[in-house]
Design a protein around this motif. Sequence first.
Motif, mmCIF file in Angstrom:
data_model
loop_
_atom_site.group_PDB
_atom_site.id
_atom_site.type_symbol
_atom_site.label_atom_id
_atom_site.label_comp_id
_atom_site.label_asym_id
_atom_site.label_seq_id
_atom_site.Cartn_x
_atom_site.Cartn_y
_atom_site.Cartn_z
ATOM 1 N N GLY A 193 117.932 48.463 117.796
ATOM 2 C CA GLY A 193 118.851 47.343 117.917
ATOM 3 C C GLY A 193 118.443 46.300 118.933
ATOM 4 N N PHE A 194 117.497 46.603 119.823
ATOM 5 C CA PHE A 194 117.146 45.651 120.872
ATOM 6 C C PHE A 194 116.495 44.400 120.297
ATOM 7 C CE2 PHE A 194 113.776 44.148 123.817
ATOM 8 C CZ PHE A 194 114.607 43.528 124.725
ATOM 9 N N VAL A 195 115.569 44.565 119.356
ATOM 10 C CA VAL A 195 114.894 43.403 118.772
ATOM 11 C C VAL A 195 115.889 42.513 118.046
ATOM 12 C CG1 VAL A 195 113.136 42.663 117.135
ATOM 13 C CG2 VAL A 195 112.687 44.611 118.629
ATOM 14 N N ARG A 196 116.849 43.140 117.349
ATOM 15 C CA ARG A 196 117.866 42.349 116.647
ATOM 16 C C ARG A 196 118.692 41.521 117.639
ATOM 17 N NH1 ARG A 196 122.896 43.781 116.031
ATOM 18 N NH2 ARG A 196 122.415 45.981 116.445
ATOM 19 N N LYS A 197 119.092 42.124 118.732
ATOM 20 C CA LYS A 197 119.849 41.387 119.748
ATOM 21 C C LYS A 197 118.998 40.295 120.387
ATOM 22 C CE LYS A 197 122.538 45.529 120.887
ATOM 23 N NZ LYS A 197 122.800 46.547 121.925
ATOM 24 N N LEU A 198 117.720 40.603 120.588
ATOM 25 C CA LEU A 198 116.816 39.619 121.181
ATOM 26 C C LEU A 198 116.679 38.411 120.271
ATOM 27 C CD1 LEU A 198 114.819 38.887 123.442
ATOM 28 C CD2 LEU A 198 113.053 40.116 122.160
ATOM 29 N N LYS A 199 116.528 38.625 118.967
ATOM 30 C CA LYS A 199 116.422 37.507 118.026
ATOM 31 C C LYS A 199 117.676 36.635 118.057
ATOM 32 C CE LYS A 199 113.291 39.740 114.703
ATOM 33 N NZ LYS A 199 113.172 40.261 113.315
ATOM 34 N N LYS A 200 118.835 37.275 118.118
ATOM 35 C CA LYS A 200 120.093 36.531 118.154
ATOM 36 C C LYS A 200 120.180 35.645 119.393
ATOM 37 C CE LYS A 200 125.113 37.230 118.290
ATOM 38 N NZ LYS A 200 126.195 38.245 118.335
ATOM 39 N N GLU A 201 119.809 36.183 120.550
ATOM 40 C CA GLU A 201 119.863 35.399 121.782
ATOM 41 C C GLU A 201 118.824 34.283 121.782
ATOM 42 O OE1 GLU A 201 122.080 35.556 124.056
ATOM 43 O OE2 GLU A 201 123.102 37.345 123.303
#
Length: 853
Positions: free
Chosen positions: A192-200
């Motif tokens: 989930g970290f990469v997904r959150k990073l893309k969103k930010e």
Amino acid sequence: MTDFLYDMTFPLFIALIGEIASRAAEAWTAGRGFGVFFAGLFSMPVAAGAFIAAALTVLIAALLVPMAALLGFGSGKWMFTLGAAILLAAVWALSRAVGALLRRVPVRDSDILDYSSAARAGLDLVGFKGKWMGELFRLGFNVPRGFIISGTVFEKWTEAEGLRKEILRIEGTEDAEEKIVEIFKGVRPPRGFVRKLKKELRALRGGRIIARSSFPGEDGRTASMAGVFESLSAGRGADEALAAIIRVWASYYCARAVAAADNAGASRASFRLPVIVQKKIVHEIFLVGCSANYMNGFMEETVVSYEAADGLEGVIVRNAFTGAERTESGPATHPVDPAALSALEDAMARMEALFGRPAQMEAGLLNGNLYFYQARPLTGFQPVETLVNSFIVDIADFPPSTLTRDLFDLPDGMSRRMSAKLAPLGMPRGETLFAEHKGRFYLKYNSVRACLNPHNTARAKASARALAPAAAESARIFSGRGFKRRLSLLDARLKAAARDEDCSVRYLKNSVLLPLFRLQLDLFETSDMLAGRRAAFLARALADKRDALAAAAGINIAPPDSPWKKMIQAAARVDPADAAQVDAFRAEYGHWGNPEAEVAAPRLADDPAPWLSARGGAGDAGDAGARGGAADSSQQRVERALKEKWSGNFVNAGLLVLRFMLRRQRETMAARERARDCLNRAVFEIRKRALASEFGADSFHMTIDEMSRGGLRDWEIARRKEEHEKRLSESAGAVVHIPEPEAAAGAADGELRGLGVGSETARGRALVAGGRLPDLGGDMPVLIVGRPDGVYGAAVGRISALVIERGSPLSHLVLLAREASIPVLIGVEGAMSKVKNGDDATVDAGKGVLRIG
């Protein structure tokens, strides 16, 4: 008992409501509409208290009074006291509930935190740098868009993949950074970290980013480790951003980082390594500022280093009291906008209040906008003893005669009054506040720096331990009747004393002069306080309207009926050849003089000719009127901006607050001017009685007790006169350092000169470094480098002094050296070519000298 409870409860109730409202305003990030209004209003605890207390008191009265009437209990102060007690309990319960709610904010398990969360998150999650970034955002500074990768991400990643032992095995080696980067290329990031990073990253709205370290041991109050870790630019794609973040993580374990951590005494055992990700802004000018001059230890000077995009660079030093500005390096004319410099200085003062010590900040200037990238406490700073007479500059900026010293109780009486004002703000008991230099009395600035910082003062007055002083201050700001009543009483007492020929100098001192002096100090403090509150409110309300905010500085708050203005205008109308007009002018305005509080100084009544010969007074008054018109125009521009901001609201709250503040400030300024005139008349009456005594002008060089005992011997009077005349002939600046700095001499043979940072002297063998860190050996050499590159940071703990041929005194390498109390010389032209390895070198930072041989 009921009356006592009423009298005690009301001011405490007002102050407590204001405190709670101020805390709530800080928790609420202001930025739009009524949010800005309330945040600005609540920056004045009393205004907030009065606003809320009025509404809630009406509500309580509406509920309790009819109920009491039905039950037969009556009403009045008893009912108000009961209502106030209920409100106090409700406010206390509400504050506890709000605090509990804030503590439950779910930031501990977050992978990515925004700035507002960083301000209250733990250091292991965001690090010092991230926490200060959150504080900058909370205080309303212009921080580039971004977020913080929580320290838990690296911890969870290394734990899940079993990488901890392998990383610790290679840390501190020469190629540790490259090896760790390779390790992370072969493992997957946490779920989930990469997904959150893309969103930010999408929220940053395009452009490149910068990934920066925020090690929990970095930028602390005792050590900064500045410039040791990587700061990398990358594209906004998730892959590029993640690669930059990994590179920053890897830099925590490289050789220079390990050495710097050892020097700073910081632990490297933690696997919680936060990273700051921000949108990259290509600024026109990059600025680094310090709220104190750590090159020489002067706390009243600020230092700003600039580097323009075209390669132009330099260092600007500004004095907070004299207003003087000088360039320590670079061209005489710098490209930095004065408004940007002032904004940076104000920001540094606010962060200094937060840190409790001098602050260093990094900022960028683009299209007139100032972006703040970093703030840290200025570690390694060593202040020198400084005397500053800024507090009494308008009252006693002269060497007072013996009688004047006795009349105003200098310096003991002034110290007691200052101590009483500063004790609630943290002034230690028994602190020495004043010292004498060339006959003038100076405030010991380094002793009271934290208390006199206006931003720090505001924070202290909002604390629980300063509740009673805050309530008293609130009453002064929002009720002018107390000042008017005191002034009217003292004015009446002075007029009665003037009619009584037998009135003694001692009575005038104790019953008129000293109370007037205390009143004038209170009025000075209150008017300055109101000006600060008004500026804070407008800064929030007009943050997006810079033109209107700049115009706010030109608002005219001078009272139109100042006695000084009346005297100048009257002087312009008097014909010097008309004896009757001259006598009438002398009778009305003869008590004025310069310096005004010095009883021995001539008064206008002694010789009005110099005043009357300047016939341009009327023109000056006209010019003042024109300036007043321009100032009125400034007020109209600000009011138009406030009308636009709240155009859709039923009541223009911002406009009401501004007009209320201006009205109170003008009233206070008018009272201050009338108190000044009254003080002059009191000094004039004392002067007349001293001259009419048996001692004549000699009485100016005696105390009141000495006059009552029959005076002094002739030789004693002559000695005091001679000392006073000598003091009058000496020049003494607004800022004096102890000891006074020596004049810089020219370079002698075998000497090279530069800009010294610190006051220490060190000696050792010279070691010239040519871009790489050389073998330092074990004898603490004097390291000589061309530029302050970060590669030399690992050497800081193993050298005796640092010499830099070309660079900024605010560079990271210099900051690291000062933390270790290592003397530094900067701008030593020809150091790399004129000094050879093994030469016997002596660095004297206090004199800015490098001696060879």
